[in-house]
Design a protein around this motif. Structure first.
Motif, PDB file in Angstrom:
ATOM      1  N   GLU A  23      12.659 -23.985  25.954  1.00  0.00           N
ATOM      2  CA  GLU A  23      12.370 -23.727  24.547  1.00  0.00           C
ATOM      3  C   GLU A  23      11.293 -22.664  24.400  1.00  0.00           C
ATOM      4  N   SER A  24      10.265 -22.706  25.249  1.00  0.00           N
ATOM      5  CA  SER A  24       9.194 -21.707  25.157  1.00  0.00           C
ATOM      6  C   SER A  24       9.732 -20.304  25.493  1.00  0.00           C
ATOM      7  N   VAL A  27      11.640 -19.087  22.483  1.00  0.00           N
ATOM      8  CA  VAL A  27      10.692 -18.664  21.440  1.00  0.00           C
ATOM      9  C   VAL A  27      10.290 -17.213  21.662  1.00  0.00           C
ATOM     10  N   ASN A  34       9.178 -22.823  17.226  1.00  0.00           N
ATOM     11  CA  ASN A  34       9.679 -23.955  18.006  1.00  0.00           C
ATOM     12  C   ASN A  34      10.656 -24.799  17.197  1.00  0.00           C
TER      13      ASN A  34
END
Length: 444
Positions: A23-24, A27, A34
């Motif tokens: 997820e990071s 981003v 997020n």
């Protein structure tokens, strides 16, 4: 982000059991929050393409790589129109886990079959032309179609053909004006000047007589007038509008519209009837043209694909005119049943893509809908028999008229065509024709 990740799962970039970027990382890659990243991944979970593994990440499932079937409904001519088999081979290379099942729909009652297939979810994607679209719109069937994005790369006037109440219901893939195709060898042998944009129908008829004279069974000018892509050209060229005037009346007798209808009859009578029952459709005319039995004919660019593998020396000219240059615009688009079928959307997007459109440009005589492709000079070493005046369509765009120019409903268009056929066949008199057409256009 969702579209890109979905595509990479379906094309095998991310394989079953592999994990998507964290997820990071997503981003940073897409510049989203997020919260937005999680929302996007949740949609892929809902589609069954990934599962979330607690504290590990998002893992690709087997579903994204199972053989997904998309049913494509098409007319019998679409293979030649866009070289469909070649496009589908390319699509399969991009998306090896999507299988496209072809369902050929008979041209008779095409739209009624489409409606039935949509209602019963038999087809996912289908091709249609402008008349089919008008019939679907007037029957209220557009509610069963998925609204699509109007592609900016496509000519705006083509997008307009398939738009209703600011929504797009088909993506144009190819189009064509109706033009005059002619055999250059015949013109040279008969010492007749090749046609150009100055030709009226009187010029065409005069030179057709010369081209026919002395030739063994050759027709100087021949085409199927009763085709729904032929006779409307003459009405458009009359310069008069069809339909009730401001007072609610309409008079065909004494009008330029009637003069154009008479001209059609003259052309039909001038076309030798010796062919008789040998001619059933436009393909038969194209066969005769290829065999050197016809010197001139009205044709669409799509029809010229019948000649792409031949050695015949032919070229194009604007359609001869009556009062002012005008010709009919013929457009084919692709639509999608209202569904969340991801693979169906990928097929629609592919057919409208520059990649597929470029292949249509290279391997057929059809005109791709993507504007930029038509502004690129064609290579000298062409893979098909293409007329030297192929770019003519760009020069005559101001003369294009869509079927909506006739101001007729699909049903009225069909009824008018039937009346004209009866008049041209001498089954009704001119007085009867005028009375019936006036009643049709005033009372519906």
């Amino acid at each position: 982000m969702i579209d890109q990740l979905r595509d990479r799962i379906l094309d095998g970039t991310y394989k079953p059991g592999e994990f998507l970027p964290s997820e990071s990382e997503l981003v940073q890659l897409y510049g989203l929050s997020n919260k937005s990243i999680r929302k996007g991944l949740d949609e892929l979970v809902a589609e069954g393409l990934i599962v979330k593994v607690n504290r590990v990440g998002s893992k690709v499932t087997e579903k994204g790589h199972e053989s997904t079937v998309v049913t494509l409904g098409v007319s019998s001519s679409i293979e030649k129109d866009i070289f469909l088999s070649k496009l589908l081979d390319d699509f399969n290379e991009l998306y090896p886990h999507i299988r496209v099942k072809i369902m050929t729909i008979t041209i008779t009652n095409y739209t009624s079959q489409i409606e039935s297939y949509l209602e019963n979810e038999v087809i996912d994607v289908f091709t249609q032309n402008s008349l089919h679209f008008q019939e679907l719109k007037e029957s209220g069937a557009l509610s069963m179609l998925e609204p699509l994005k109007a592609e900016k790369e496509i000519y705006p006037f083509l997008n307009d053909v398939f738009s209703h109440q600011s929504l797009q219901y088909a993506v144009p893939i190819v189009f064509s004006p109706i033009v005059l195709a002619y055999n250059r060898t015949h013109f040279s042998e008969a010492q007749v000047p090749e046609p150009d944009g100055s030709w009226t129908w009187e010029d065409a008829l005069k030179h057709a007589e010369t081209l026919s004279r002395g030739a063994d069974g050759r027709l100087g000018l021949y085409f199927i007038m009763v085709s729904s892509l032929r006779w409307p050209v003459f009405l458009m060229q009359s310069g008069e509008e069809i339909g009730p005037d401001p007072s609610g009346g309409f008079r065909l007798q004494g009008s330029k519209l009637l003069e154009s209808i008479r001209l059609c009859k003259r052309i039909i009578k001038a076309q030798d009837n010796y062919l008789g029952f040998l001619i059933e459709d436009n393909k038969d005319v194209m066969d005769l043209f290829r065999q050197g039995k016809v010197s001139m004919m009205l044709a669409s660019y799509m029809a010229l694909n019948e000649l792409k593998d031949s050695s015949i020396d032919f070229d194009l000219s604007p359609a001869p005119f009556i009062e002012a240059p005008a010709t009919m615009l013929h457009t084919i688009g692709v639509s999608m049943r209202k569904t969340d079928h991801v693979a169906a959307r990928l097929l629609v997007d592919y057919l409208a893509s520059s990649r597929a459109q470029g292949m249509i440009r290279k391997w057929t005589n059809s005109i791709p809908a993507v504007r930029s492709l038509n502004e690129i000079r064609l290579e000298e070493r062409d893979s098909i028999n293409r007329p030297s005046r192929y770019p003519l369509f760009r020069e005559i765009m101001a003369t294009y008229s869509s079927r909506s120019r006739l101001n007729l409903s699909a049903e009225a268009f069909d009824q008018l065509g039937r009346l004209l056929k009866r008049y041209w066949s001498d089954l009704i008199t001119e007085e009867e024709l005028c009375a019936k057409v006036e009643e049709l256009l005033v009372n519906g």
